[in-house]
Design an enzyme around this catalytic site. Structure first.
Site, short mmCIF file in Angstrom:
data_model
loop_
_atom_site.label_atom_id
_atom_site.label_comp_id
_atom_site.label_asym_id
_atom_site.label_seq_id
_atom_site.Cartn_x
_atom_site.Cartn_y
_atom_site.Cartn_z
N SER A 148 0.83 -1.21 0.00
CA SER A 148 0.00 0.00 0.00
C SER A 148 0.87 1.26 0.00
O SER A 148 1.96 1.27 0.58
CB SER A 148 -0.87 -0.02 1.26
N THR A 154 -5.61 2.66 -7.27
CA THR A 154 -6.91 2.61 -6.60
C THR A 154 -7.72 3.86 -6.90
O THR A 154 -7.23 4.98 -6.70
CB THR A 154 -6.69 2.47 -5.08
C1 LIG Z 1 -7.48 -2.22 7.11
C2 LIG Z 1 -7.59 -2.09 5.62
C3 LIG Z 1 -6.77 -1.18 4.98
C4 LIG Z 1 -6.83 -1.06 3.58
N1 LIG Z 1 -5.96 -0.21 2.96
C5 LIG Z 1 -5.98 -0.11 1.60
C6 LIG Z 1 -5.03 0.69 0.93
O1 LIG Z 1 -4.15 1.29 1.53
N2 LIG Z 1 -5.13 0.76 -0.43
C7 LIG Z 1 -6.09 0.09 -1.14
O2 LIG Z 1 -6.14 0.19 -2.37
N3 LIG Z 1 -6.97 -0.71 -0.51
C8 LIG Z 1 -6.94 -0.83 0.83
N4 LIG Z 1 -7.82 -1.67 1.46
C9 LIG Z 1 -8.77 -2.48 0.66
C10 LIG Z 1 -8.13 -3.83 0.30
O3 LIG Z 1 -7.08 -3.67 -0.62
C11 LIG Z 1 -9.17 -4.76 -0.34
O4 LIG Z 1 -9.82 -4.10 -1.40
C12 LIG Z 1 -10.22 -5.29 0.65
O5 LIG Z 1 -9.64 -5.50 1.92
C13 LIG Z 1 -10.81 -6.59 0.11
O6 LIG Z 1 -11.80 -7.07 0.94
P1 LIG Z 1 -11.58 -8.21 2.06
O7 LIG Z 1 -10.92 -7.51 3.21
O8 LIG Z 1 -12.96 -8.65 2.34
O9 LIG Z 1 -10.70 -9.28 1.47
C14 LIG Z 1 -7.76 -1.82 2.84
C15 LIG Z 1 -8.57 -2.75 3.51
C16 LIG Z 1 -8.49 -2.90 4.88
C17 LIG Z 1 -9.36 -3.93 5.56
#
Ligand SMILES: Cc1cc2nc3c(=O)[nH]c(=O)nc-3n(C[C@H](O)[C@H](O)[C@H](O)COP(=O)(O)O)c2cc1C
Length: 406
Positions: free
Chosen positions: A111, A160
């Site tokens: 990330s 993203t």
């Molecule tokens: C705590 C947390 C932080 C996240 N941070 C980012 C991020 O920095 N950049 C991003 O594109 N997606 C981020 N996401 C989204 C994840 O990349 C992903 O799309 C999502 O967690 C998928 O769903 P799942 O948790 O049910 O597998 C984050 C998700 C969570 C749970």
């Protein structure tokens, strides 16, 4: 034997263990979604609507779960999704996860707002990793970050696009992680003191807790609040597809657009020069009330299959979910929360054994469906779509199925 002595064999088992170990605000940060968390719940629940076809007596003695994506070998169609501040869930958490991904021959995505920098990951691993970026107001900074990612060996950019504005994650306000009230701060400190194991291992020994990819931009290197303020001031709500065309000119590797939930957006992503898309609603953390990702997959796959690589994340909790997503038209999936729960619960042993579980579940699911290769998994293996919603009927591959999108 208490629950916590049980050997974890599912994402949910790891989640329970993680909750025991983490301060409440960190557990809420990983587990929570936006507003009433409707989308977060349906991301997981909607997988139950699809049933698989069981076929027998088909010689499944040579099951191969591997696949290729952008010319890269993957031991299974799975990647680790970018998770901000994962270094707060284990000591140097992003390095730990990148090594586990390398061990298991699947991609790791770093990330933008990771604790460990691209350079730190590069120094600790041999396999190229993926880098996730948002459109920031300061395009010079975007170019600088792209350059650092390329020098760290990244060949795939996950861009993203679903964060034009930050979603309303109410838990983060309630428990004091966001906001600036005195009550919130006291609650935050109390939560820290109830988890001495985390406090020593990660709170003290896991430093620095700066956002490694942004240390050049934010002065007070150890103040996460300053980073948060900086990052929020940098999200660019004016971004459009033209900016992706600009990005295309400035990044020579693959570009995957993450955050697609609409057929027209999928087409626009392809037109702007993307090599792949991730059907994603940010794990239910942005627009609450939008559909689950699995329900969106059939219509998007129907419109753009063959023109781009289709990835999906949101709600994948085991190997059976992976197979359902592949059958409905994805080339690969990503997991977010599952790897963080496993890592928070049991460090690198946790994340490695979670990935072995996925591997085993994918293998047994394929075998019990009578399939030996990932490329043979398609819509014909989805027997039924159960929905209380009025259905539309997209066609993917050879047959028509009912899809719960509306
Ligand atoms: C705590 C947390 C932080 C996240 N941070 C980012 C991020 O920095 N950049 C991003 O594109 N997606 C981020 N996401 C989204 C994840 O990349 C992903 O799309 C999502 O967690 C998928 O769903 P799942 O948790 O049910 O597998 C984050 C998700 C969570 C749970």
């Amino acid at each position: 034997m208490s629950m916590y002595d049980v050997v974890p064999v599912s994402t949910n088992d790891y989640k329970k263990l993680a909750q025991k170990r983490l301060p409440n605000f960190l557990f809420d940060y990983i587990e929570g979604g936006a507003n009433a968390e409707q989308t977060l719940r349906s991301n997981v629940a909607d997988f139950d609507k699809y049933t698989l076809k069981q076929r027998v007596m088909r010689d499944v003695s040579k099951i191969d779960t591997s696949t290729t994506l952008f010319g890269e070998y993957l031991s299974m169609p799975l990647a680790l999704a970018p998770v901000g501040m994962a270094g707060l869930f284990a000591r140097r958490g992003e390095v730990m996860a990148a090594k586990a991904a390398e061990n298991n021959a699947i991609p790791f995505t770093l990330s933008t707002v990771a604790i460990c920098s691209a350079e730190e990951i590069h120094a600790a691993t041999k396999q190229p990793f993926w880098f996730q970026l948002y459109m920031l107001r300061d395009r010079g900074l975007v170019l600088d970050i792209l350059n650092r990612a390329a020098l760290s060996g990244c060949n795939t950019l996950v861009f993203t696009v679903d964060l034009a504005l930050p979603g309303m994650r109410l838990r983060d306000y309630r428990n004091g992680m966001l906001g600036n009230t005195v009550k919130g701060k006291i609650s935050y400190l109390t939560q820290l003191l109830t988890r001495p194991g985390w406090l020593f291992d990660i709170g003290v020994m896991g430093k620095p807790h700066s956002l490694g990819n942004l240390t050049h931009q934010v002065k007070s290197a150890n103040d996460l609040n300053r980073y948060k303020a900086f990052v929020e001031s940098q999200f660019d709500p004016s971004a459009t597809w033209k900016d992706i065309a600009w990005l295309r000119q400035n990044w020579h590797g693959n570009i995957i657009i993450k955050g697609i939930m609409d057929v027209n957006d999928a087409k626009a992503a392809i037109d702007s020069g993307a090599d792949g898309i991730v059907i994603s609603n940010h794990g239910g953390r942005q627009l609450d009330g939008v559909s689950s990702t699995i329900n969106k997959l059939p219509s998007i796959a129907n419109a753009v299959a063959g023109q781009t690589s289709i990835l999906l994340d949101g709600g994948i909790r085991n190997g059976v979910d992976v197979i359902k997503a592949i059958a409905l038209g994805a080339n690969s999936v990503l997991i977010g929360r599952p790897w963080v729960y496993a890592m928070a619960a049991q460090g690198d042993a946790g994340i490695n054994s979670l990935l072995s579980l996925f591997q085993q579940e994918i293998t047994s699911t394929m075998g019990l469906m009578g399939v030996n290769n990932i490329k043979d998994i398609n819509i014909d293996l989805i027997e039924q779509f159960n929905s209380h919603l009025d259905s539309v009927v997209p066609t993917v591959g050879h047959s028509a199925i009912h899809c719960g999108e509306n």
